[in-house]
Design an enzyme around this catalytic site. Structure first.
Site, PDB file in Angstrom:
ATOM      1  CG  ASP A   1      -0.250  -0.259   2.521  1.00 53.83           C
ATOM      2  OD1 ASP A   1       1.002  -0.253   2.547  1.00 53.83           O
ATOM      3  OD2 ASP A   1      -0.934  -0.461   3.534  1.00 53.83           O
TER       4      ASP A   1
ATOM      5  CG  ASN B   1      -8.142   0.839  11.849  1.00 53.33           C
ATOM      6  OD1 ASN B   1      -7.275   0.000  11.596  1.00 53.33           O
ATOM      7  ND2 ASN B   1      -8.362   1.885  11.087  1.00 53.33           N
TER       8      ASN B   1
ATOM      9  CG  HIS C   1      -5.563  -0.676   8.817  1.00 52.56           C
ATOM     10  ND1 HIS C   1      -5.355   0.673   8.593  1.00 52.56           N
ATOM     11  CD2 HIS C   1      -4.373  -1.133   9.299  1.00 52.56           C
ATOM     12  CE1 HIS C   1      -4.112   0.991   8.888  1.00 52.56           C
ATOM     13  NE2 HIS C   1      -3.492  -0.086   9.333  1.00 52.56           N
TER      14      HIS C   1
ATOM     15  CD  GLU D   1      -8.127   2.484   6.924  1.00 50.47           C
ATOM     16  OE1 GLU D   1      -7.651   1.475   7.482  1.00 50.47           O
ATOM     17  OE2 GLU D   1      -7.788   3.631   7.246  1.00 50.47           O
TER      18      GLU D   1
END
Ligand code: F6R
Length: 243
Positions: A67, A136, A138, A143
């Protein structure tokens, strides 16, 4: 999915680096996708040492970057580009033709996604994907709420990602979007290693391994992968009931 608990970050990273060298010894033209960030940093260091010591030839592998932060240039030391260049490409003398990273400065990010998707298909799919996990849940920049069916895509970053992500930058960075491989890539990868270390990751690891499988917590998809390994140290395993 299998859970592997190591005594500390060093032995976890050593095992992950060994996974990569053993894969390449068996399949010199393997397609390997790595995350950047704090977690894989030691894996990269140990990989470089092992490759040199054992004289493993990495010149035929295809490298895919997981990413990138949209709008952050490659020479910014908080970018994923910068991480890969310095931790892997330079020390292991990778050629430009074997490294495939998203150009997050491109005016046509859709095209960037298509390009990376095609490279993966043309090279026979990803053999090994090594990922971290965000606070979180991810993976990459997949996400909370993301579809499990996406390949590469551009996504609005979650508030947690934006605030936690500042740790990579010397001065406050404007982080709004990410460009990332999708969870469909993860599902199709022949092998996936999810690494986590330290007490701060214990909560997200519990959800990953023992929680509900839901796109609201993307890393839970690991539970469905037939050749997925959650590799963690004892601190990250602290909240697990079954270990
Ligand atoms: C980075 C990436 C992210 C990180 C995750 C954990 O390329 O894909 O998903 O893996 O945010 O980051 P660290 O390892 O810094 O805790």
């Amino acid at each position: 999915m299998q859970l592997k608990i190591y005594k500390d970050y060093q032995s976890l990273s050593d095992a992950a680096a060994t996974e990569i060298t053993e894969l390449v010894k068996n399949k010199p033209n393997a397609v390997i996708c790595l995350a950047s960030g704090e977690t894989p940093r030691l894996t990269c260091k140990l990989l470089v040492e092992k490759v040199k010591k054992e004289k493993v030839d990495l010149s035929h592998i295809t490298f895919i970057g997981l990413d990138e932060w949209v709008g952050i240039p490659p020479d910014n030391d908080g970018s994923c580009h910068y991480f890969f260049q310095n931790e892997i490409f330079k020390p292991l003398h990778f050629s430009a033709s074997q490294t495939n990273l998203f150009d997050a400065m491109s005016g046509n990010l859709e095209e960037e996604c298509k390009k990376i998707d095609s490279i993966i298909v043309e090279n026979g799919g990803i053999d090994l994907m090594l990922v971290g996990i965000g606070m979180n849940g991810h993976i990459g920049f997949n996400e909370p709420g993301v579809s499990f069916d996406y390949y590469a895509h551009v996504i609005d970053l979650d508030d947690t990602t934006v605030s936690v992500g500042q740790k990579y930058f010397k001065t406050t960075a404007t982080l709004k979007e990410g460009i990332t491989l999708g969870l469909k890539h993860l599902q199709e990868s022949k092998k996936v290693l999810l690494l986590a270390n330290g007490a701060k990751k214990a909560g997200v690891i519990k959800k990953t391994v023992e929680g509900e499988i839901t796109n609201e917590f993307p890393a839970s998809i690991m539970q469905t992968h037939p050749n997925g390994f959650v590799m963690i140290d004892k601190e990250a395993a602290a909240l697990l009931e079954n270990k």
